[in-house]
Design a protein around this motif. Structure first.
Motif, PDB file in Angstrom:
ATOM      1  N   GLU A  74     -80.374   3.399  45.367  1.00 52.38           N
ATOM      2  CA  GLU A  74     -81.464   3.588  46.325  1.00 52.38           C
ATOM      3  C   GLU A  74     -82.631   4.322  45.691  1.00 52.38           C
ATOM      4  O   GLU A  74     -83.780   4.118  46.071  1.00 52.38           O
ATOM      5  CB  GLU A  74     -80.981   4.373  47.556  1.00 52.38           C
ATOM      6  CG  GLU A  74     -82.034   4.329  48.644  1.00 52.38           C
ATOM      7  CD  GLU A  74     -81.984   5.429  49.661  1.00 52.38           C
ATOM      8  OE1 GLU A  74     -80.922   6.030  49.845  1.00 52.38           O
ATOM      9  OE2 GLU A  74     -83.022   5.689  50.281  1.00 52.38           O
ATOM     10  N   ASP A  88     -75.928   4.191  47.096  1.00 49.60           N
ATOM     11  CA  ASP A  88     -76.870   5.201  47.555  1.00 49.60           C
ATOM     12  C   ASP A  88     -76.204   6.523  47.188  1.00 49.60           C
ATOM     13  O   ASP A  88     -75.227   6.934  47.820  1.00 49.60           O
ATOM     14  CB  ASP A  88     -77.079   5.092  49.073  1.00 49.60           C
ATOM     15  CG  ASP A  88     -78.145   6.065  49.536  1.00 49.60           C
ATOM     16  OD1 ASP A  88     -78.559   6.910  48.732  1.00 49.60           O
ATOM     17  OD2 ASP A  88     -78.553   5.973  50.713  1.00 49.60           O
ATOM     18  N   ASP A 112     -76.769   9.801  50.468  1.00 49.35           N
ATOM     19  CA  ASP A 112     -77.326   9.241  51.698  1.00 49.35           C
ATOM     20  C   ASP A 112     -77.365  10.323  52.771  1.00 49.35           C
ATOM     21  O   ASP A 112     -76.434  11.125  52.878  1.00 49.35           O
ATOM     22  CB  ASP A 112     -76.458   8.079  52.172  1.00 49.35           C
ATOM     23  CG  ASP A 112     -77.018   7.469  53.433  1.00 49.35           C
ATOM     24  OD1 ASP A 112     -78.127   6.922  53.369  1.00 49.35           O
ATOM     25  OD2 ASP A 112     -76.368   7.578  54.483  1.00 49.35           O
ATOM     26  N   ARG A 146     -80.469  -0.056  54.236  1.00 49.88           N
ATOM     27  CA  ARG A 146     -80.540  -1.071  53.199  1.00 49.88           C
ATOM     28  C   ARG A 146     -79.270  -1.930  53.172  1.00 49.88           C
ATOM     29  O   ARG A 146     -78.152  -1.391  53.262  1.00 49.88           O
ATOM     30  CB  ARG A 146     -80.752  -0.416  51.828  1.00 49.88           C
ATOM     31  CG  ARG A 146     -82.175  -0.099  51.470  1.00 49.88           C
ATOM     32  CD  ARG A 146     -82.977   0.738  52.421  1.00 49.88           C
ATOM     33  NE  ARG A 146     -82.434   2.041  52.746  1.00 49.88           N
ATOM     34  CZ  ARG A 146     -83.047   3.192  52.526  1.00 49.88           C
ATOM     35  NH1 ARG A 146     -84.225   3.225  51.964  1.00 49.88           N
ATOM     36  NH2 ARG A 146     -82.508   4.335  52.908  1.00 49.88           N
ATOM     37  N   GLU A 199     -76.052   0.079  51.705  1.00 49.94           N
ATOM     38  CA  GLU A 199     -75.709   0.876  52.891  1.00 49.94           C
ATOM     39  C   GLU A 199     -74.957   0.002  53.902  1.00 49.94           C
ATOM     40  O   GLU A 199     -73.835   0.323  54.297  1.00 49.94           O
ATOM     41  CB  GLU A 199     -76.976   1.498  53.506  1.00 49.94           C
ATOM     42  CG  GLU A 199     -77.565   2.576  52.601  1.00 49.94           C
ATOM     43  CD  GLU A 199     -78.880   3.194  53.094  1.00 49.94           C
ATOM     44  OE1 GLU A 199     -79.122   4.360  52.740  1.00 49.94           O
ATOM     45  OE2 GLU A 199     -79.678   2.540  53.771  1.00 49.94           O
TER      46      GLU A 199
HETATM   47 MG    MG Z   1     -79.952   6.932  51.440  1.00 49.00          MG
END
Ligand code: MG
Ligand code: AHM
Length: 343
Positions: free
Chosen positions: A98, A119, A122, A283, A287
């Motif tokens: 990310e 990620d 997050d 995303r 994600e």
């Molecule tokens: Mg994130």
């Protein structure tokens, strides 16, 4: 504690990976090595998060990531730890993070068979308050034709739906670090980091999500931007027909923490696409899809804002976004029914 009460036969994550590999005699062991590097990155990130307030790691790092968010120092550190671990594994050819606009290729490992999406931290808006954050990851296997010193890999090799993931999961850095992992066609297993041993221990074998539970998790501050069906759905949870008991609201604002609670307790987690963010916020590649795989393999469901199966959504670009609804089977079925009523 009497000696007879001490479990001396614990399943560590390393042992779990070894046992998985033994089940697949055809496996080369590359995946196991990749997983060892993954778990090391989670331990390192957990270590730095725990020390963040003490060693001046909170606050901004003075740069922005591609989505324009201010980057936290820990975002930068988490990203660097993850990328170094993947490079060091020797089994990873390419990474999407990310925090990185472009893909990262490890040309020094042209025969590495895996692509990893992640990620690293997050939910980082929660970091300075010491609220739970997490790492989300997904693993794809690259096709033979892109392997080798004269070949090149790029974003197109990653624009695949969640159904192509060979493994996915997340680690939540909360009161303890909790790692949840699932393989394609397999179950979902949860591990807890034992800090003194420095090992993830299997504490939640074969996780299954309850078929229903009256808890919803969504940023309701966005409701003026939601579609009518979406507002109608959440309204119906708060004002049930026939005087039923309304749902409880729980929203941490860290997808990993909200999803982990939903996995354990049941309910629904949502980040809908809306008029302000027509493609949603979260995303797809690193994600939505990895989370969708965890939820499906635990017996739940995961759909986008058009009620399509999230696992089948093909991202158009590596940072492509989607609306997301995941949770207990019956809770997701309820929202699908509401969507169809308004369609
Ligand atoms: Mg994130
Ligand atoms: P991030 O990747 O920049 O941390 O953003 C993702 C996070 C998710 O963890 C969480 O579900 C969501 O953003 C919360 O967003 P909001 O603050 O709009 O409710």
């Amino acid at each position: 504690v009497g000696a007879e009460n001490i479990n001396t036969d614990i399943v560590t994550l390393s042992r779990f990976f070894t046992e998985e590999q033994i089940k697949h005699p055809e496996a080369s062991g590359d995946f196991t090595l990749l997983c060892h590097a993954l778990q090391f990155s989670f331990k390192s990130i957990a270590y730095y998060i725990r020390r963040a307030s003490l060693i001046n790691l909170t606050g901004l790092a003075g740069s922005s990531n591609i989505t324009g968010d201010d980057q936290k120092k820990l975002d930068v550190i988490g990203n660097d730890i993850f990328i170094s671990a993947m490079r060091g594994s020797g089994k990873c050819r390419i990474v999407v993070s990310e925090e990185e606009e472009e893909v990262i290729r490890f040309d020094e490992h042209p025969n590495a068979r895996y692509a990893v999406v992640c990620d690293p931290i997050d939910g980082s808006s929660n970091l300075d308050a010491g609220v739970s954050v997490g790492t989300i990851f997904g693993v794809f296997q690259l096709p033979e034709e892109v392997l080798g010193p004269n070949k090149t890999v790029g974003p197109k090799d990653l624009l695949h739906p969640g159904t192509s993931l060979v493994a996915s999961g997340f680690t939540m850095y909360g009161a303890s670090a909790q790692l949840v992992i699932t393989m394609r066609g397999g179950g979902v297993n949860g591990f807890t980091l034992e800090n003194s041993l420095g090992e993830f221990i299997l504490t939640h074998p074969n996780m299954k999500i309850a078929p229903s539970r009256s808890i919803y998790s969504v940023n309701e501050g966005n409701s003026q931007y939601w579609d009518e069906w979406c507002n109608a759905y959440f309204h119906s949870l708060k004002y049930p027909e026939n005087g039923g008991k309304p749902y409880s609201a729980r929203y941490i604002g860290s997808m990993v923490a909200d999803a982990y609670r939903t996995l354990l307790y049941g309910g629904i987690f949502a980040y809908p696409a809306d008029s302000k963010s027509p493609k949603g916020k979260l995303r797809i590649l690193y994600e939505c899809a990895p989370m969708a795989m965890v939820f499906e393999n635990a017996g739940g469901l995961a759909v986008n804002s058009r009620m399509e199966r999230l696992m089948e959504v093909v991202p158009e670009s590596i940072h492509d976004k989607s609306g997301v609804f995941l949770g207990s089977k019956e809770e997701i079925e309820k929202i699908i029914a509401m969507y169809n009523k308004y369609k």
